[in-house]
Design an enzyme around this catalytic site. Structure first.
Site, PDB file in Angstrom:
ATOM      1  N   LYS A   1      63.063  15.750 -14.142  1.00  0.00           N
ATOM      2  CA  LYS A   1      63.435  16.159 -15.426  1.00  0.00           C
ATOM      3  C   LYS A   1      62.569  15.674 -16.531  1.00  0.00           C
ATOM      4  CE  LYS A   1      68.406  16.642 -14.104  1.00  0.00           C
ATOM      5  NZ  LYS A   1      69.567  15.865 -13.796  1.00  0.00           N
TER       6      LYS A   1
ATOM      7  N   ASP B   1      74.097  18.150 -21.007  1.00  0.00           N
ATOM      8  CA  ASP B   1      74.586  18.489 -19.444  1.00  0.00           C
ATOM      9  C   ASP B   1      75.880  19.384 -19.548  1.00  0.00           C
ATOM     10  OD1 ASP B   1      72.929  17.998 -17.276  1.00  0.00           O
ATOM     11  OD2 ASP B   1      73.470  15.887 -17.271  1.00  0.00           O
TER      12      ASP B   1
ATOM     13  N   GLN C   1      72.554  10.486 -15.144  1.00  0.00           N
ATOM     14  CA  GLN C   1      72.402  11.098 -14.069  1.00  0.00           C
ATOM     15  C   GLN C   1      73.804  10.620 -13.055  1.00  0.00           C
ATOM     16  OE1 GLN C   1      70.050  13.562 -12.961  1.00  0.00           O
ATOM     17  NE2 GLN C   1      71.222  13.799 -11.180  1.00  0.00           N
TER      18      GLN C   1
END
Ligand code: NDP
Length: 290
Positions: free
Chosen positions: A52, A119, A96
């Site tokens: 990412k 997200d 994450q």
């Protein structure tokens, strides 16, 4: 059979973002900035976050990686998130997953400001998605939609089957495919581990999305002739002959299913790359929303 190549489709999304960043720079404006939080040193999480960050830099976004040891206490992590929420220079925040067991993932998700939740996991964003007013669509199902769009897959009125009902993949995927838009309007069936007759249901799907995490489970006998198959599954399978000691496997038995599918995503090189494209698009959106 068309190979739904994530490299090609994600590059086209990145090229578009690259141009947007170029324009911002020409106008002497700041560029989008993503903050990624990584707790512990889980191998897969390390790889995802590194990818990412690398993709951000490739398209000219700024990124900050904030690391915590796996024994970080929950309050310390939540405080760091609140600090990022209040930081004007940060557009998007991702934590994450998975997190160590002593930290509540739900608390973490709900602490991220919905306006920076790139997200798309915050309940406010999940609710808006269901109501058809998405702000941030979870990156993986968003990536699948971008893939369908890139390859101009006709979804109107098709039977779609989604296997998996998690909040991050299966459930939002089913919402998107059933939505009233160009790459939606499917009649969607959502399956899970309690589904009876999975094989029969799958074999009626014009579009089959598998998000299980069971390598090679989807075989040709579960697939309708000419179906479009999207393999979201990613599992590390031990393999002593591989340099890293493992290989990445999808849910779909690629060679078997390729004999029947009209279009199929590879693993690796499919949905994983599109997930990053979805995240980058969300980060640009968060920036522009300011
Ligand atoms: P979860 O474990 O949260 O969900 C898996 C789902 O599969 C559950 O709904 C489960 O049912 C269902 N399931 C499990 N076994 C069966 C079975 N035998 N038959 C039918 N359904 C079954 O996983 P995620 O949604 O987080 O991820 C799914 C997969 O996608 C994983 O391999 C993950 O690594 C991968 N992934 C890939 C991404 C990418 O970028 N490509 C991003 C995110 C995830 P039940 O609810 O009943 O338990």
């Amino acid at each position: 059979m068309i190979l739904l190549d994530g490299k090609i489709a994600s590059q086209s999304v990145k090229d578009e973002l690259l141009l947007q960043v170029k324009k911002l720079k020409e106008e002497h404006k700041r560029v989008p900035h993503l903050a990624a939080i990584l707790v512990g040193n889980n191998g897969a999480s390390e790889t995802y976050v590194a990818s990412k960050v690398k993709n951000c830099s490739e398209i000219g976004f700024r990124s900050s990686l904030i690391r915590f040891d796996s024994d970080v206490n929950e309050d310390e992590l939540l405080t760091a998130i609140i600090k990022l929420n209040n930081d004007e220079a940060i557009d998007g925040i991702l934590v994450q997953l998975p997190l160590p067991k002593h930290i509540s993932e739900q608390k973490v998700i709900e602490t991220i400001s919905p306006t920076k939740d790139v997200d798309g996991f915050h309940p406010i964003n999940a609710g808006k998605l269901v109501q058809g007013f998405p702000v941030f669509v979870p990156a993986t199902p968003y990536g699948v939609m971008l893939m369908l769009e890139h390859f101009n897959i006709d979804t109107q009125g098709k039977n779609a089957v989604v296997i998996g009902r998690s909040n991050i993949v299966g459930r939002p995927m089913s919402v998107l495919l059933s939505g009233n838009h160009k790459y939606g309007n499917c009649t969607v069936t959502i399956c899970h581990s309690h589904t009876k007759n999975l094989e029969e249901i799958c074999s009626q799907a014009d579009i089959l999305v598998s998000a299980i995490g069971n390598p090679g489970m989807i075989k040709a006998n579960m697939v309708k002739q000419g179906a479009v198959i999207i393999d979201v599954g990613i599992t590390r399978v031990d393999d002593a002959t591989a340099v890293k000691g493992f290989r990445i496997k999808g849910d779909v038995d690629f060679n078997d299913v390729a004999t029947k599918a009209s279009a199929l995503t590879p693993v690796p090189g499919g949905v994983g790359l599109m997930t990053i494209a979805g995240l980058l698009k969300n980060t640009m959106k968060a920036y522009l929303n300011k």
